[in-house]
Design a protein around this motif. Structure first.
Motif, PDB file in Angstrom:
ATOM      1  N   PRO A   1       0.820  -1.233   0.000  1.00  0.00           N
ATOM      2  CA  PRO A   1       0.000   0.000   0.000  1.00  0.00           C
ATOM      3  C   PRO A   1       0.845   1.272   0.000  1.00  0.00           C
ATOM      4  N   VAL A   2       1.901   1.264   0.803  1.00  0.00           N
ATOM      5  CA  VAL A   2       2.724   2.485   0.854  1.00  0.00           C
ATOM      6  C   VAL A   2       3.400   2.719  -0.500  1.00  0.00           C
ATOM      7  N   SER A   3       3.929   1.643  -1.090  1.00  0.00           N
ATOM      8  CA  SER A   3       4.574   1.813  -2.406  1.00  0.00           C
ATOM      9  C   SER A   3       3.560   2.253  -3.454  1.00  0.00           C
ATOM     10  N   ARG A   4       2.336   1.713  -3.325  1.00  0.00           N
ATOM     11  CA  ARG A   4       1.318   2.088  -4.305  1.00  0.00           C
ATOM     12  C   ARG A   4       0.974   3.572  -4.180  1.00  0.00           C
ATOM     13  N   ILE A   5       0.826   4.047  -2.942  1.00  0.00           N
ATOM     14  CA  ILE A   5       0.460   5.461  -2.773  1.00  0.00           C
ATOM     15  C   ILE A   5       1.620   6.354  -3.218  1.00  0.00           C
ATOM     16  N   ILE A   6       2.859   5.897  -3.003  1.00  0.00           N
ATOM     17  CA  ILE A   6       4.014   6.676  -3.482  1.00  0.00           C
ATOM     18  C   ILE A   6       3.992   6.736  -5.003  1.00  0.00           C
ATOM     19  N   GLU A  41       1.388   6.363  -6.902  1.00  0.00           N
ATOM     20  CA  GLU A  41       0.266   7.206  -7.343  1.00  0.00           C
ATOM     21  C   GLU A  41       0.620   8.687  -7.221  1.00  0.00           C
ATOM     22  N   ARG A  42       1.298   9.036  -6.126  1.00  0.00           N
ATOM     23  CA  ARG A  42       1.686  10.440  -5.974  1.00  0.00           C
ATOM     24  C   ARG A  42       2.688  10.853  -7.045  1.00  0.00           C
ATOM     25  N   GLN A  43       3.610   9.931  -7.318  1.00  0.00           N
ATOM     26  CA  GLN A  43       4.580  10.250  -8.371  1.00  0.00           C
ATOM     27  C   GLN A  43       3.889  10.384  -9.724  1.00  0.00           C
ATOM     28  N   LEU A 101      -4.408   5.993   3.713  1.00  0.00           N
ATOM     29  CA  LEU A 101      -3.363   6.600   2.876  1.00  0.00           C
ATOM     30  C   LEU A 101      -4.008   7.514   1.831  1.00  0.00           C
ATOM     31  N   LEU A 153      -3.080  10.906  -1.239  1.00  0.00           N
ATOM     32  CA  LEU A 153      -2.040  11.593  -2.015  1.00  0.00           C
ATOM     33  C   LEU A 153      -1.480  12.789  -1.256  1.00  0.00           C
ATOM     34  N   GLU A 181       6.204   6.493   4.467  1.00  0.00           N
ATOM     35  CA  GLU A 181       6.788   6.607   3.134  1.00  0.00           C
ATOM     36  C   GLU A 181       8.293   6.816   3.206  1.00  0.00           C
ATOM     37  N   VAL A 201       9.791   3.372   3.858  1.00  0.00           N
ATOM     38  CA  VAL A 201       9.765   2.499   2.673  1.00  0.00           C
ATOM     39  C   VAL A 201      10.747   3.007   1.604  1.00  0.00           C
ATOM     40  N   GLU A 226      13.960   1.145  -0.014  1.00  0.00           N
ATOM     41  CA  GLU A 226      14.095   1.002  -1.473  1.00  0.00           C
ATOM     42  C   GLU A 226      15.411   1.610  -1.961  1.00  0.00           C
ATOM     43  N   ARG A 283      11.746  -5.670  -1.796  1.00  0.00           N
ATOM     44  CA  ARG A 283      11.386  -4.679  -0.787  1.00  0.00           C
ATOM     45  C   ARG A 283      10.728  -5.319   0.437  1.00  0.00           C
ATOM     46  N   ASP A 336       6.062  -0.516  -8.365  1.00  0.00           N
ATOM     47  CA  ASP A 336       5.533  -1.420  -7.351  1.00  0.00           C
ATOM     48  C   ASP A 336       5.358  -2.802  -7.950  1.00  0.00           C
TER      49      ASP A 336
END
Lengths: 244, 235
Positions: A29-34, A36-38, B43, B45, B55, B58, B62, B77, B229
């Protein structure tokens, strides 16, 4: 030291399960939200770039239009200047022409006035000369106003062409003007000399013309013979006028 | 006198003896899982402070994987991050009175080392193929095959023993000082244990990354800040 293999196996399973659980509930989830933000940031960047490109295009278009307007303004200015120049030249030419015409007209008027003045002066000079000549002739004997001019008249008649003299002779009676009334003797002498010059007998019909001042004038249909002061004065005046 | 390193079962599930490291590990797993669920349920944006910390954690892992392996961190990861988190939380569990860290027992460290060993082989074969992975043992020469095999085993063993020795020694020292000096005297040593636990968790995770990176080899050229991801294959 001993190893509890049951514990080792259970802990291994625990670690694997924990890896799965944290992958499922934390890292993914955290990677997905990152991501998405990117993606959103990239989208915003792309939109900003598109807007920037659009603004650049609009600015370039505005610049081009401004350049075109400036060029058109310069062209219009040049055209207006050219038109003004042509109008100025036209007005100048027109003014020059008007001035030239006015000057020519003025010069013509001046010339005309001068000519009239000269004519008037010539006329007055002629009158004055006539008066002077008349006054001077009044001091001479009366016979001089005719006798002195007879030989010249006869000589001129003698120099006429033969056909003219024959025509005069055939006419028989010639009209003759004199500055004063001649005496009978003078008339006879004039007729005799003319008969001799024409080669045959002729008579004269005398008339008085004081305008002649002094002298005679033979006035026939085929010829006019002048030998008097008026003719001399007129000739002199004509010569003087031509000299001017 | 009873050997303090010997585990005594707390209870039995059928024939399976359940010892204290297993129970504590279950508790830690529950705490980590529930904490993850709670922290990641909202979570957005526009991140909150908690989400920002998550974040940051994580992305730091990474970045560490990316710098060490020169590969995209997606497949590794979850494994590396979980190892770090679990070892860290297990080491810090000694702060709770009456709780002995699971990593102070050899079975837990051995389990972690076994997982790393299996992951190394799994990622190596997945990346190079079985033949290609086995061929790495003959590098730079076939003469090195026995040494490379021994290296695989010994470095896994060293991974296990390093963590076990550091944590176990800290627990023992604190226990001895506590029994000799009094209630508040071991506090500086416990603070030192916190630092040691953090460093050991970092070392364990980094070494696991290095071993897996050596198994999969150098990756293709990557974008500097790409954080795709990808699914994490389980070892």
């Amino acid at each position: 030291m001993t190893i509890d293999w049951w514990t080792l196996g259970l802990q291994t399973i625990n670690v694997v399960v924990l890896v799965w659980l944290l992958a499922r509930f934390l890292f993914r989830p955290v990677s997905r939200i990152i991501a998405e933000r990117q993606a959103a940031a990239q989208s915003a960047l792309d939109a900003a770039k598109a807007a920037q490109a659009e603004a650049e295009a609009a600015r370039a278009q505005a610049k081009s239009e401004a350049a075109e307007q400036a060029s058109a303004r310069v062209a219009q200015l040049a055209q207006a200047q050219e038109a003004a120049k042509q109008e100025s030249a036209r007005l100048l030419t027109k003014a020059h022409n008007e001035v030239a015409a006015l000057r020519a007209q003025t010069e013509a008027e001046i010339a005309k006035e001068r000519e009239a003045a000269q004519t008037q002066m010539a006329r007055e000079a002629g009158v004055l000369a006539s008066d002077i000549a008349a006054r001077l002739l009044s001091r001479l004997p009366e016979g001089a106003r005719i006798d002195g001019f007879v030989p010249g008249l006869v000589e001129a008649v003698r120099k006429l062409p033969e056909p003219t003299r024959e025509a005069l002779l055939a006419q028989g009676k010639l009209a003759l003007r004199a500055a004063r009334a001649p005496s009978a003797e003078e008339t006879t002498r004039i007729e005799a000399q003319l008969s001799e010059a024409l080669g045959g007998p002729v008579t004269v019909d005398l008339s008085v013309d004081e305008g002649l001042l002094a002298g005679l004038e033979l006035d026939a249909a085929t010829a006019v013979v002048r030998n008097h002061l008026r003719a001399d004065l007129d000739r002199i005046k004509a010569e003087v006028t031509q000299d001017d | 006198m009873e050997n303090p390193l010997t585990l005594q079962p707390l209870f039995h599930l059928g024939p399976v003896p359940i010892t204290s490291p297993v129970v504590i590990s279950w508790a830690l797993i529950a705490i980590l899982t529930l904490g993850s669920i709670l922290l990641t349920r909202n979570l957005s944006l526009t991140p909150s402070k908690t989400q920002t910390v998550l974040e940051l954690f994580v992305t730091t892992i990474e970045a560490q994987i990316r710098d060490t392996m020169n590969r995209e961190p997606g497949p590794y990861r979850a494994l590396i991050g979980t190892i770090f988190l679990f070892v860290l939380v297990a080491n810090w569990s000694s702060l709770v009175p009456g709780i002995e860290p699971p990593t102070a027992h050899l079975e837990t460290d051995a389990a972690l080392a076994v997982v790393v060993f299996a992951a190394t082989i799994s990622f190596g074969i997945a990346q190079r193929g079985l033949k290609g992975y086995l061929a790495t043992f003959a590098e730079p020469s076939w003469v090195m095959i026995p040494l490379n095999i021994i290296e695989q085993i010994t470095r896994t063993f060293s991974l296990m023993v390093r963590l076990f020795g550091n944590v176990m020694s800290g627990v023992f020292v604190v226990g001895i000082v506590l029994s000799l000096a009094g209630l508040f005297v071991p506090i500086p040593l416990m603070a030192l244990d916190l630092l040691t636990g953090t460093v050991q968790a970092y070392i364990f995770a980094v070494l696991a990354t290095v071993f897996i990176g050596a198994a999969v080899g150098d990756g293709p050229a990557r974008a500097p800040s790409d954080t795709s991801d990808k699914e994490t294959p389980q070892p």
